[in-house]
Motif scaffolding. Structure first.
Motif, PDB file in Angstrom:
ATOM      1  N   MET A   1     -34.583  70.808  17.201  1.00  0.00           N
ATOM      2  CA  MET A   1     -35.357  71.505  16.193  1.00  0.00           C
ATOM      3  C   MET A   1     -36.248  70.495  15.461  1.00  0.00           C
ATOM      4  SD  MET A   1     -34.394  74.471  16.698  1.00  0.00           S
ATOM      5  CE  MET A   1     -33.679  75.894  16.001  1.00  0.00           C
ATOM      6  N   TYR A   2     -37.463  70.935  15.205  1.00  0.00           N
ATOM      7  CA  TYR A   2     -38.461  70.052  14.613  1.00  0.00           C
ATOM      8  C   TYR A   2     -39.136  70.727  13.418  1.00  0.00           C
ATOM      9  CZ  TYR A   2     -38.059  68.211  19.370  1.00  0.00           C
ATOM     10  OH  TYR A   2     -37.589  67.728  20.563  1.00  0.00           O
ATOM     11  N   THR A   3     -39.479  69.923  12.446  1.00  0.00           N
ATOM     12  CA  THR A   3     -40.252  70.438  11.311  1.00  0.00           C
ATOM     13  C   THR A   3     -41.734  70.453  11.695  1.00  0.00           C
ATOM     14  OG1 THR A   3     -40.663  68.260  10.348  1.00  0.00           O
ATOM     15  CG2 THR A   3     -38.616  69.406   9.670  1.00  0.00           C
ATOM     16  N   ILE A   4     -42.512  71.131  10.904  1.00  0.00           N
ATOM     17  CA  ILE A   4     -43.944  71.191  11.176  1.00  0.00           C
ATOM     18  C   ILE A   4     -44.569  69.793  11.106  1.00  0.00           C
ATOM     19  CG2 ILE A   4     -44.715  71.672   8.811  1.00  0.00           C
ATOM     20  CD1 ILE A   4     -46.649  73.782  10.097  1.00  0.00           C
ATOM     21  N   LYS A  23     -50.195  81.823  12.007  1.00  0.00           N
ATOM     22  CA  LYS A  23     -50.845  82.983  11.385  1.00  0.00           C
ATOM     23  C   LYS A  23     -51.507  83.871  12.443  1.00  0.00           C
ATOM     24  CE  LYS A  23     -54.579  84.048   8.195  1.00  0.00           C
ATOM     25  NZ  LYS A  23     -55.965  83.824   8.556  1.00  0.00           N
ATOM     26  N   GLU A  24     -52.021  83.259  13.504  1.00  0.00           N
ATOM     27  CA  GLU A  24     -52.677  83.995  14.587  1.00  0.00           C
ATOM     28  C   GLU A  24     -51.680  84.618  15.571  1.00  0.00           C
ATOM     29  OE1 GLU A  24     -55.993  84.756  15.110  1.00  0.00           O
ATOM     30  OE2 GLU A  24     -56.125  84.071  13.035  1.00  0.00           O
ATOM     31  N   GLY A  25     -50.391  84.420  15.310  1.00  0.00           N
ATOM     32  CA  GLY A  25     -49.372  85.058  16.134  1.00  0.00           C
ATOM     33  C   GLY A  25     -48.986  84.301  17.386  1.00  0.00           C
ATOM     34  N   LEU A  26     -49.301  83.022  17.443  1.00  0.00           N
ATOM     35  CA  LEU A  26     -48.980  82.250  18.637  1.00  0.00           C
ATOM     36  C   LEU A  26     -47.517  81.804  18.685  1.00  0.00           C
ATOM     37  CD1 LEU A  26     -52.252  80.124  18.975  1.00  0.00           C
ATOM     38  CD2 LEU A  26     -51.697  82.333  20.006  1.00  0.00           C
ATOM     39  N   PHE A  27     -46.840  81.877  17.574  1.00  0.00           N
ATOM     40  CA  PHE A  27     -45.405  81.545  17.523  1.00  0.00           C
ATOM     41  C   PHE A  27     -44.637  82.722  16.917  1.00  0.00           C
ATOM     42  CE2 PHE A  27     -47.531  77.341  16.698  1.00  0.00           C
ATOM     43  CZ  PHE A  27     -47.271  76.781  17.940  1.00  0.00           C
ATOM     44  N   PRO A  28     -44.594  83.851  17.598  1.00  0.00           N
ATOM     45  CA  PRO A  28     -43.999  85.044  16.986  1.00  0.00           C
ATOM     46  C   PRO A  28     -42.503  84.933  16.701  1.00  0.00           C
ATOM     47  CG  PRO A  28     -44.463  85.420  19.297  1.00  0.00           C
ATOM     48  CD  PRO A  28     -45.072  84.097  18.949  1.00  0.00           C
ATOM     49  N   ASP A  29     -41.810  84.079  17.419  1.00  0.00           N
ATOM     50  CA  ASP A  29     -40.359  83.973  17.255  1.00  0.00           C
ATOM     51  C   ASP A  29     -39.927  82.740  16.478  1.00  0.00           C
ATOM     52  OD1 ASP A  29     -40.060  86.309  18.801  1.00  0.00           O
ATOM     53  OD2 ASP A  29     -40.177  85.120  20.650  1.00  0.00           O
ATOM     54  N   GLU A  43     -40.885  76.526  21.219  1.00  0.00           N
ATOM     55  CA  GLU A  43     -42.185  76.454  20.545  1.00  0.00           C
ATOM     56  C   GLU A  43     -42.955  75.205  20.971  1.00  0.00           C
ATOM     57  OE1 GLU A  43     -40.491  79.683  18.696  1.00  0.00           O
ATOM     58  OE2 GLU A  43     -39.595  77.713  18.397  1.00  0.00           O
ATOM     59  N   VAL A  44     -42.238  74.130  21.211  1.00  0.00           N
ATOM     60  CA  VAL A  44     -42.885  72.899  21.678  1.00  0.00           C
ATOM     61  C   VAL A  44     -43.568  73.165  23.023  1.00  0.00           C
ATOM     62  CG1 VAL A  44     -42.478  70.537  22.506  1.00  0.00           C
ATOM     63  CG2 VAL A  44     -41.393  71.318  20.386  1.00  0.00           C
ATOM     64  N   GLU A  45     -42.885  73.848  23.920  1.00  0.00           N
ATOM     65  CA  GLU A  45     -43.476  74.167  25.222  1.00  0.00           C
ATOM     66  C   GLU A  45     -44.652  75.117  25.065  1.00  0.00           C
ATOM     67  OE1 GLU A  45     -43.045  72.663  28.175  1.00  0.00           O
ATOM     68  OE2 GLU A  45     -41.858  71.350  26.901  1.00  0.00           O
ATOM     69  N   LYS A  46     -44.536  76.087  24.159  1.00  0.00           N
ATOM     70  CA  LYS A  46     -45.665  76.984  23.894  1.00  0.00           C
ATOM     71  C   LYS A  46     -46.861  76.189  23.382  1.00  0.00           C
ATOM     72  CE  LYS A  46     -43.181  81.222  22.755  1.00  0.00           C
ATOM     73  NZ  LYS A  46     -42.905  82.217  21.704  1.00  0.00           N
ATOM     74  N   LEU A  47     -46.602  75.254  22.499  1.00  0.00           N
ATOM     75  CA  LEU A  47     -47.684  74.446  21.934  1.00  0.00           C
ATOM     76  C   LEU A  47     -48.353  73.592  23.014  1.00  0.00           C
ATOM     77  CD1 LEU A  47     -49.312  73.735  19.471  1.00  0.00           C
ATOM     78  CD2 LEU A  47     -47.565  72.040  18.869  1.00  0.00           C
ATOM     79  N   ARG A  48     -47.581  73.077  23.946  1.00  0.00           N
ATOM     80  CA  ARG A  48     -48.164  72.327  25.062  1.00  0.00           C
ATOM     81  C   ARG A  48     -49.162  73.214  25.822  1.00  0.00           C
ATOM     82  NH1 ARG A  48     -45.380  67.592  25.721  1.00  0.00           N
ATOM     83  NH2 ARG A  48     -43.183  67.619  25.193  1.00  0.00           N
ATOM     84  N   MET A  49     -48.759  74.467  26.060  1.00  0.00           N
ATOM     85  CA  MET A  49     -49.628  75.392  26.780  1.00  0.00           C
ATOM     86  C   MET A  49     -50.840  75.765  25.936  1.00  0.00           C
ATOM     87  SD  MET A  49     -49.747  76.687  29.719  1.00  0.00           S
ATOM     88  CE  MET A  49     -51.133  77.543  30.392  1.00  0.00           C
ATOM     89  N   ILE A  50     -50.634  76.020  24.666  1.00  0.00           N
ATOM     90  CA  ILE A  50     -51.732  76.353  23.753  1.00  0.00           C
ATOM     91  C   ILE A  50     -52.758  75.229  23.747  1.00  0.00           C
ATOM     92  CG2 ILE A  50     -52.331  76.645  21.305  1.00  0.00           C
ATOM     93  CD1 ILE A  50     -49.529  78.076  21.045  1.00  0.00           C
ATOM     94  N   GLU A  51     -52.308  74.005  23.596  1.00  0.00           N
ATOM     95  CA  GLU A  51     -53.216  72.863  23.553  1.00  0.00           C
ATOM     96  C   GLU A  51     -53.936  72.684  24.887  1.00  0.00           C
ATOM     97  OE1 GLU A  51     -54.135  70.705  20.784  1.00  0.00           O
ATOM     98  OE2 GLU A  51     -53.477  72.667  20.088  1.00  0.00           O
TER      99      GLU A  51
END
Length: 144
Positions: A1-4, A23-29, A43-51
């Motif tokens: 688990m990681y902080t912002i 806010k844009e709904g990219l991390f709904p969970d 969320e880290v993996e989602k962020l990798r994909m988002i970036e």
């Protein structure tokens, strides 16, 4: 688990951008503890994909749609693949364009190396493609 803050440091992304993504709904969970966002490995993996998608030039609304499709499961595999194939094509086109730009820079570096050696550009104004080294000629020809 990681902080912002940890995620911001890990990805070199401003905290404000991470808040915007949320806010844009990219991390709904995303979980919150005392109002603080806690990023899991998911969320880290989602962020990798988002970036990654962002670097391809994809807009946030399209990234949001992709992330929504990911949540919807197997029935969206084709949609996701098709979106990625479109982005792949766009990235390949950009890479080709940048290859041409790089080749023009290679040619111009060679050109100015020659001008420096000669002390002027006179000889270079009359140089033909056949007079250029092969790699420089190929770079020049690919640059337009």
């Amino acid at each position: 688990m990681y902080t912002i803050g940890q995620i911001s440091d890990m990805f070199n992304i401003p905290i404000s951008t991470l808040r915007y993504y949320d806010k844009e709904g990219l991390f709904p969970d995303i979980q919150r503890r005392s109002g603080i966002r806690i990023f899991s490995d998911r969320e880290v993996e989602k962020l990798r994909m988002i970036e990654c998608l962002k670097k391809t030039g994809m807009e946030i609304r399209d990234i949001r749609e992709f992330m929504l499709w990911c949540q919807q499961g197997a029935e969206t595999y084709e949609k996701r693949r098709d979106m990625l194939l479109r982005q792949k094509k766009a990235v390949e086109a950009e890479m080709e364009r940048m290859s041409q730009v790089l080749d023009m820079i290679r040619y111009k570096c060679w050109y100015y190396d020659q001008a420096i050696q000669d002390g002027n550009e006179e000889r270079l104004h009359s140089i033909t493609l056949e007079d250029m080294p092969e790699d420089i000629r190929k770079a020049y020809e690919n640059s337009f």
